[in-house]
Design a protein around this motif. Sequence first.
Motif, PDB file in Angstrom:
ATOM      1  N   THR A 128     -10.423   2.982   4.118  1.00  0.00           N
ATOM      2  CA  THR A 128      -9.743   2.890   2.832  1.00  0.00           C
ATOM      3  C   THR A 128     -10.803   2.839   1.741  1.00  0.00           C
ATOM      4  O   THR A 128     -11.509   1.857   1.599  1.00  0.00           O
ATOM      5  CB  THR A 128      -8.860   1.628   2.774  1.00  0.00           C
ATOM      6  OG1 THR A 128      -7.913   1.676   3.845  1.00  0.00           O
ATOM      7  CG2 THR A 128      -8.120   1.548   1.449  1.00  0.00           C
ATOM      8  N   GLU A 170      -4.414   8.879   8.533  1.00  0.00           N
ATOM      9  CA  GLU A 170      -3.928   7.499   8.527  1.00  0.00           C
ATOM     10  C   GLU A 170      -2.570   7.398   9.206  1.00  0.00           C
ATOM     11  O   GLU A 170      -2.327   6.469   9.982  1.00  0.00           O
ATOM     12  CB  GLU A 170      -3.831   6.956   7.097  1.00  0.00           C
ATOM     13  CG  GLU A 170      -3.266   5.541   7.060  1.00  0.00           C
ATOM     14  CD  GLU A 170      -3.322   4.895   5.695  1.00  0.00           C
ATOM     15  OE1 GLU A 170      -2.382   4.133   5.375  1.00  0.00           O
ATOM     16  OE2 GLU A 170      -4.295   5.116   4.957  1.00  0.00           O
ATOM     17  N   PRO A 212      -8.984  -4.289   7.255  1.00  0.00           N
ATOM     18  CA  PRO A 212      -8.667  -2.875   7.040  1.00  0.00           C
ATOM     19  C   PRO A 212      -8.076  -2.245   8.302  1.00  0.00           C
ATOM     20  O   PRO A 212      -8.348  -2.681   9.424  1.00  0.00           O
ATOM     21  CB  PRO A 212     -10.028  -2.250   6.706  1.00  0.00           C
ATOM     22  CG  PRO A 212     -10.855  -3.388   6.203  1.00  0.00           C
ATOM     23  CD  PRO A 212     -10.395  -4.590   6.978  1.00  0.00           C
ATOM     24  N   ARG A 270       0.806  -1.226   0.000  1.00  0.00           N
ATOM     25  CA  ARG A 270       0.000   0.000   0.000  1.00  0.00           C
ATOM     26  C   ARG A 270       0.839   1.275   0.000  1.00  0.00           C
ATOM     27  O   ARG A 270       0.327   2.337  -0.352  1.00  0.00           O
ATOM     28  CB  ARG A 270      -0.941   0.024   1.213  1.00  0.00           C
ATOM     29  CG  ARG A 270      -2.022  -1.022   1.187  1.00  0.00           C
ATOM     30  CD  ARG A 270      -3.018  -0.850   2.322  1.00  0.00           C
ATOM     31  NE  ARG A 270      -3.716   0.425   2.222  1.00  0.00           N
ATOM     32  CZ  ARG A 270      -3.618   1.403   3.120  1.00  0.00           C
ATOM     33  NH1 ARG A 270      -2.810   1.270   4.172  1.00  0.00           N
ATOM     34  NH2 ARG A 270      -4.288   2.519   2.979  1.00  0.00           N
TER      35      ARG A 270
END
Length: 207
Positions: free
Chosen positions: A148, A172, A133, A87
């Motif tokens: 997300t 985040e 998640p 990611r």
Amino acid sequence: MTKPCSFITLAVASVGIDTNQHGTHAAVSHLAAIAVLVADRDGAGSWSFSLNRRGVAAGEGEDTLLLWSLNILPTTGTVIGWQLADRIVAPLLDAGTTGDPELGRAFLDRLTSLVSAPSVDLAIAHGGVSAPPLTEAAARHGIDAPPTDPAAVASAWGFGERRWLRDVVAEEAVAVWRLWLAESNGMAAEASAAFEAWASGLRRPSV
């Protein structure tokens, strides 16, 4: 005396670009925003923090983010992230190979140096690529994390909502750092208290 150390929490937002119908380019990602949260502990054991973020809109080159990152990223430190390889590092590698060659090389050298040193992927303890998640893992510790939502990122990028992009990656990064502190088995009490005192004064940028 305490050994000085630095921790670098990274968060990115990216937009997937599928291979085109003629097959002239492969599926890649376009970097939309980066957040860098740096936590430094000095020799006296005192903590200091900084949080920087930057976003771009569709039509703006990723080089803008890479140049900004080179001015923000420390040269040494422990990198922390959620699903770090897939990611975070993967879209950064894509960005570093699609723009100005000299800038891309400098950025990739910095990134490689950082992630080649000891780094922490918090998702590994939760299943790695199969991890839930971040919002779910963080919620178990009472930590708020932004969901997300690739469609929302693509929309914000497409319509030039840079502030939204900056906010979501900053949130985040903060959530990942708090999760790392929460899962440190009581070893990070001083860092946690110092961070929360610092974070209480955070204000979102107006532009």
